[in-house]
Scaffold this motif. Structure first.
Motif, PDB file in Angstrom:
ATOM      1  N   HIS A   1      -0.110  -5.409  16.202  1.00 64.90           N
ATOM      2  CA  HIS A   1      -1.525  -5.599  16.513  1.00 64.90           C
ATOM      3  C   HIS A   1      -2.384  -5.346  15.271  1.00 64.90           C
ATOM      4  O   HIS A   1      -2.286  -4.304  14.633  1.00 64.90           O
ATOM      5  CB  HIS A   1      -1.960  -4.655  17.635  1.00 64.90           C
ATOM      6  N   GLY A   2      -3.216  -6.303  14.921  1.00 65.87           N
ATOM      7  CA  GLY A   2      -4.086  -6.165  13.760  1.00 65.87           C
ATOM      8  C   GLY A   2      -3.405  -6.390  12.426  1.00 65.87           C
ATOM      9  O   GLY A   2      -4.021  -6.196  11.373  1.00 65.87           O
ATOM     10  N   ALA A   3      -2.138  -6.810  12.429  1.00 63.10           N
ATOM     11  CA  ALA A   3      -1.412  -6.984  11.166  1.00 63.10           C
ATOM     12  C   ALA A   3      -1.981  -8.137  10.352  1.00 63.10           C
ATOM     13  O   ALA A   3      -2.301  -9.195  10.892  1.00 63.10           O
ATOM     14  CB  ALA A   3       0.070  -7.231  11.445  1.00 63.10           C
ATOM     15  N   VAL A   4      -2.130  -7.922   9.049  1.00 58.86           N
ATOM     16  CA  VAL A   4      -2.576  -8.972   8.146  1.00 58.86           C
ATOM     17  C   VAL A   4      -1.473  -9.372   7.158  1.00 58.86           C
ATOM     18  O   VAL A   4      -1.545 -10.431   6.555  1.00 58.86           O
ATOM     19  CB  VAL A   4      -3.837  -8.539   7.365  1.00 58.86           C
TER      20      VAL A   4
ATOM     21  N   ARG B   1       0.840  -1.188   0.000  1.00 58.44           N
ATOM     22  CA  ARG B   1       0.000   0.000   0.000  1.00 58.44           C
ATOM     23  C   ARG B   1       0.881   1.246   0.000  1.00 58.44           C
ATOM     24  O   ARG B   1       1.980   1.247   0.531  1.00 58.44           O
ATOM     25  CB  ARG B   1      -0.869   0.036   1.261  1.00 58.44           C
ATOM     26  N   SER B   2       0.356   2.330  -0.566  1.00 57.68           N
ATOM     27  CA  SER B   2       1.104   3.602  -0.587  1.00 57.68           C
ATOM     28  C   SER B   2       2.540   3.347  -1.047  1.00 57.68           C
ATOM     29  O   SER B   2       3.507   3.525  -0.290  1.00 57.68           O
ATOM     30  CB  SER B   2       1.087   4.264   0.788  1.00 57.68           C
TER      31      SER B   2
ATOM     32  N   ARG C   1      -7.088  -1.634   7.351  1.00 51.68           N
ATOM     33  CA  ARG C   1      -7.334  -0.332   6.730  1.00 51.68           C
ATOM     34  C   ARG C   1      -6.167   0.636   6.870  1.00 51.68           C
ATOM     35  O   ARG C   1      -6.225   1.741   6.326  1.00 51.68           O
ATOM     36  CB  ARG C   1      -8.594   0.306   7.330  1.00 51.68           C
ATOM     37  N   THR C   2      -5.161   0.275   7.608  1.00 48.41           N
ATOM     38  CA  THR C   2      -4.024   1.164   7.826  1.00 48.41           C
ATOM     39  C   THR C   2      -2.722   0.396   7.629  1.00 48.41           C
ATOM     40  O   THR C   2      -2.717  -0.809   7.383  1.00 48.41           O
ATOM     41  CB  THR C   2      -4.049   1.755   9.248  1.00 48.41           C
TER      42      THR C   2
END
Length: 241
Positions: free
Chosen positions: A170-173, A87-88, A193-194
């Motif tokens: 935390h929350g890493a995919v 992303r980005s 989303r981030t």
């Protein structure tokens, strides 16, 4: 976190700017109110001048011929694009403002201002430092190295996450290699989303690919001795977001 890293330096702004120039394959030029994009048309002299080989029918060529002083002003823009899909994907942008002049069959651009913009913000690069700086010694090989790491050694990338603070995972995919220079390796941590970036500094700078291989092996050894990142493994196991 494994063994303590003793080398924490990062490339100076001038070195980063010269690295962007060395690795960029294309550039956008704004002159005389027009914008043109050139692919594979620029080279960089040792003093930081940008040498452009452009078609004779380009707006830039016409401007160089018709400018009252023979030196039209222009702005050059270079994008630093991550070689691994993330992303980005634009890691940085470099803008050079200055003057063009015909020189030995090409156009030589002398910068009078250099601005490097990264996610952390923009910085004006000192022109003397820019002229004296050299690109990172790994800049030309970075794309090949990171692509190989991502495509052929995903297990190693996952092992390196053991050196990352658990809160950052935390929350890493997905975790992908984003950048590498003589001072360290940067990982991109993507969430639903981030995303965020984590830098793993080498214990000493690497001046060539052989030294880089040794530095990465040291990081992997440190990672093997560290505890597993439970957040990332739990999420991959049960699909939690």
């Amino acid at each position: 976190m494994g063994d303590h890293h003793t080398w924490t330096a990062a490339p100076a702004a001038a070195e980063q700017a010269r690295s962007v120039l060395a690795a960029a394959w294309s550039c956008a030029v704004t002159a005389e109110g027009c914008r043109e994009e050139f692919v594979g048309a620029h080279a960089v002299a040792e003093d930081g001048r940008v040498l452009l080989h452009v078609p004779e029918d380009s707006v830039l060529s016409a401007a160089a011929v018709c400018a009252p002083r023979g030196e039209p002003s222009a702005v050059l823009e270079f994008a630093d694009v991550a070689p691994v899909p993330v992303r980005s994907r634009i890691r940085a942008r470099l803008w050079l403002a200055g003057w063009f002049a015909p020189e030995d069959g090409h156009l030589a651009f002398r910068p009078t201002r250099a601005v490097l913009r990264q996610p952390s913000g923009a910085v004006v690069v000192d022109l003397d430092e820019f002229a004296a700086a050299a690109p990172d010694p790994l800049a030309a090989a970075e794309a090949r190295l990171l692509t190989h790491l991502a495509d052929c050694h995903a297990d190693a990338v996952e092992r390196l996450t053991r050196l990352v603070d658990a809160g950052s995972l935390h929350g890493a995919v997905r975790v992908r290699p984003l950048a590498v220079d003589r001072h360290g390796l940067t990982l991109r941590i993507e969430r639903a989303r981030t995303h965020g970036d984590v830098r793993l500094p080498f214990h000493a700078p690497a001046d060539d690919v052989a030294q880089l291989t040794e530095r990465v092996h040291v990081l992997l050894a440190q990672a093997s001795a560290a505890s597993c990142p439970r957040a990332l493994h739990r999420q991959r196991a049960d699909g939690d977001g």
